[in-house]
Every structure is written in structure tokens, then in C-alpha cells.
Write a protein that holds these residues in place. Structure first.
Motif, PDB file in Angstrom:
ATOM      1  N   ALA A  97      46.990  41.266  38.814  1.00 47.01           N
ATOM      2  CA  ALA A  97      46.644  42.130  37.659  1.00 47.01           C
ATOM      3  C   ALA A  97      45.199  42.572  37.850  1.00 47.01           C
ATOM      4  CB  ALA A  97      46.786  41.365  36.337  1.00 47.01           C
ATOM      5  N   ASN A  98      44.860  43.729  37.327  1.00 44.64           N
ATOM      6  CA  ASN A  98      43.473  44.171  37.440  1.00 44.64           C
ATOM      7  C   ASN A  98      42.558  43.311  36.576  1.00 44.64           C
ATOM      8  OD1 ASN A  98      44.129  46.083  39.300  1.00 44.64           O
ATOM      9  ND2 ASN A  98      44.158  47.794  37.844  1.00 44.64           N
ATOM     10  N   VAL A  99      41.265  43.316  36.927  1.00 46.01           N
ATOM     11  CA  VAL A  99      40.311  42.401  36.290  1.00 46.01           C
ATOM     12  C   VAL A  99      40.336  42.517  34.765  1.00 46.01           C
ATOM     13  CG1 VAL A  99      37.845  41.845  36.024  1.00 46.01           C
ATOM     14  CG2 VAL A  99      38.758  42.382  38.287  1.00 46.01           C
ATOM     15  N   ASP A 100      40.325  43.753  34.263  1.00 46.46           N
ATOM     16  CA  ASP A 100      40.232  43.922  32.798  1.00 46.46           C
ATOM     17  C   ASP A 100      41.528  43.558  32.090  1.00 46.46           C
ATOM     18  OD1 ASP A 100      41.211  46.113  34.181  1.00 46.46           O
ATOM     19  OD2 ASP A 100      40.566  47.572  32.683  1.00 46.46           O
ATOM     20  N   GLU A 101      42.585  43.313  32.859  1.00 46.21           N
ATOM     21  CA  GLU A 101      43.852  42.898  32.232  1.00 46.21           C
ATOM     22  C   GLU A 101      44.256  41.492  32.668  1.00 46.21           C
ATOM     23  OE1 GLU A 101      46.229  46.002  33.817  1.00 46.21           O
ATOM     24  OE2 GLU A 101      45.524  47.474  32.350  1.00 46.21           O
TER      25      GLU A 101
END
Ligand code: NAD
Length: 260
Positions: A97-101
Motif C-alpha cells: 500500500a502507498n505510504v499515506d494509506e
């Protein structure tokens, strides 16, 4: 070559850990298995290895995210096998998952299992290895200990950390008969990677075979998966006398991934 030695391989009920456990047993090492799974199947697995290779095996189900359970596992190895001569820190998990998620509990679990568990097993194994002035610590890092990939922040951080830990451990032991090295596989078709194949197949409307090819084409120039047996052979080499002066390396076996 390894008869009389005991190997403890974390996360050896599946995939790479199982391949390495089998390769070490084939050289005569007794093996302590660890990992999750069905109790009956695990019992059959380790007793099967014992029979096949004429070695002693055992199993401890410690959760590598729990330091007190890791201590109990190392105590089990001391009580039943006279300690650990070859420690393979292999248990690992992934989440994409991407960092902000990125779910914070997944971040914590990945760091605990992929990185911190190796600190605990190593600190607990070293006194016994020092007493014998012989030991091998082999850390299963990854190409992701050497380079990054989008969506894998926790995994890449844990594996870069594990390589740093490998180097420091090797340096602290440089004047002893104990070595510490890391293995950095590219794609290996285990349950951990099968999930990423399945996710890609669903996302892009591909068959499983097409998704496997796409996964390899993106990163791994050979177009072939690395196998647990090949990684087991590298672990056996690290345990050999020829590897006495191999210390603190991060050795990639990756079909050319990191050469690009
Ligand atoms: P896998 O999912 O097939 O096996 C993981 C093993 O770890 C299993 O035995 C599982 O039960 C165990 N495990 C998971 N969480 C645990 C916990 N909390 N406590 C104890 N055991 C636990 O995965 P794999 O692909 O064989 O991966 C093994 C190692 O190799 C991991 O560290 C992984 O990061 C690394 N690696 C894998 C690949 C690959 O392509 N498969 C590539 C590079 C590195």
C-alpha cells in the motif's frame, strides 16, 4: 558436512524457509522448525524431514512478533538440541500500500517480524555460539534490502534495516568463528508472492500465468523465478568452511534484478 550442528530456521513451515531447512538437513544438520500452519501438517513435515535425511528435528510455534515467545523458542532449542549453531532468520510478511494509506498496525507487524525478531534470536543465540567459537547467522533479506519498489515502504525499510543489522553483527564477530551474512532473493514463487500474482491478475484482468510473466518482466531480467532449493544451496555455502571469511555480505540471488 553439517552433522552434529543444529539449525534453527524461523518461518520454515513454508516457502524459502522450508527449502533452506531441507538443504541444511540434507547436509546432516538437525533442524528446529518454526512458523504457522496446521499442527498435524507441521508435525508430518518435520518428522518427514527427519526420516528423509536421518537427522533430528523439532518444532516451536513462537510468533516472531512476540519477544517472550522468541525467548521460549530459543530455550526450547537449548533444552532439546544443546543450542543453535546455525540461525536462519527467515520469517517475513509483506503488505502492499502507498505510504499515506499504509495501515499502521501492518507497519508495526512488518518491522517486528521482518527485522526486530532477528535482533532477538541473534542476541539469544550468540552466547552459545561464542562458547563453541563457531556459528552462522543467515538473514533472509531481499533485493528490497538493496533497492526500493513503490507500495512496499515497511517491507523495504525492514529489509534495508536487516542488512544494516547483518553488517554490524558481522563486524562485532569478525575476530570469532561466527559469521553473519544476508541473502537477498528476487522473486521466488512462494505463498507470499502468489498473493501478489493473484492481486495483479485480479487488478489487470489477467490469467495467473500472464500475471506471473508480467511480475517477472517488470523487475527480474532472467524471466525466471529463483527457487527455495537454489537459496538453500547458498545457505549451505555460507555454512561451509570455504565461507569462513565471508562476513557481512548482502548476496543477491535475483535473476539480475539489482544489476539494472
Ligand atoms: P512464505 O509466506 O511462504 O513463508 C513465510 C513463513 O514465515 C511461513 O512459515 C510463515 O508461517 C512464517 N511466519 C509468518 N509470520 C510469522 C510470525 N509472526 N512468526 C513466525 N513465523 C511466521 O514466505 P517466503 O516467500 O518463503 O518468505 C520467506 C522470507 O524470504 C521472508 O523474510 C521474505 O521477506 C523473504 N523473501 C521472499 C521473497 C519471495 O519472492 N518470496 C523474495 C525476497 C525475500
Amino acid at each position: 558436512m553439517l552433522s552434529g550442528k543444529t539449525a534453527l530456521v524461523t518461518g520454515s513451515t513454508s516457502g524459502i524457509g522450508l527449502g533452506i531447512a531441507r538443504s541444511l538437513a540434507a547436509q546432516g544438520a538437525n533442524v528446529v522448525f518454526n512458523g504457522f500452519g496446521d499442527a498435524g501438517q507441521i508435525e508430518a513435515l518435520h518428522t518427514g524431514v527427519a526420516r528423509e535425511f536421518g537427522v533430528l528435528t523439532g518444532y516451536h510455534g513462537a510468533d516472531m512478533s512476540r519477544p517472550e515467545q522468541i525467548e521460549a523458542m530459543m530455550q526450547y532449542a537449548a533444552d532439546h538440541f544443546g543450542g543453535v549453531d546455525i540461525l536462519v532468520n527467515n520469517a517475513g510478511i509483506q503488505h502492499v500500500a502507498n505510504v499515506d494509506e499504509f495501515p499502521t498496525e501492518k507497519w508495526d507487524a512488518i518491522i517486528a517480524i521482518n527485522l526486530t525478531s532477528a535482533f532477538h534470536t541473534t542476541r539469544l543465540a550468540l552466547p552459545g555460539m561464542k562458547a563453541k567459537n563457531w556459528g552462522r547467522v543467515i538473514n533472509l533479506a531481499s533485493v528490497h534490502g538493496l533497492v526500493g519498489s513503490a507500495g512496499k515502504s515497511a517491507y523495504v525499510a525492514s529489509k534495508h534495516g536487516l542488512i544494516g543489522f547483518t553488517k554490524v553483527t558481522a563486524l562485532e564477530l569478525a575476530h570469532t568463528g561466527i559469521t553473519c551474512n544476508a541473502i537477498c532473493p528476487g522473486w521466488v514463487l512462494t505463498p507470499l508472492v502468489q498473493k501478489q500474482v493473484d492481486d495483479r491478475a485480479t487488478r489487470d484482468g489477467l490469467t495467473t500465468e500472464q500475471a506471473k510473466k508480467a511480475l517477472l518482466a517488470e523487475k527480474q531480467p532472467s524471466g525466471e523465478f529463483v527457487t527455495p532449493d537454489e537459496l538453500g544451496a547458498l545457505a549451505v555455502f555460507f555454512c561451509s568452511q570455504a565461507a569462513n571469511q565471508v562476513r557481512g555480505v548482502a548476496w543477491n540471488m535475483d535473476g539480475g534484478w539489482v544489476a539494472q
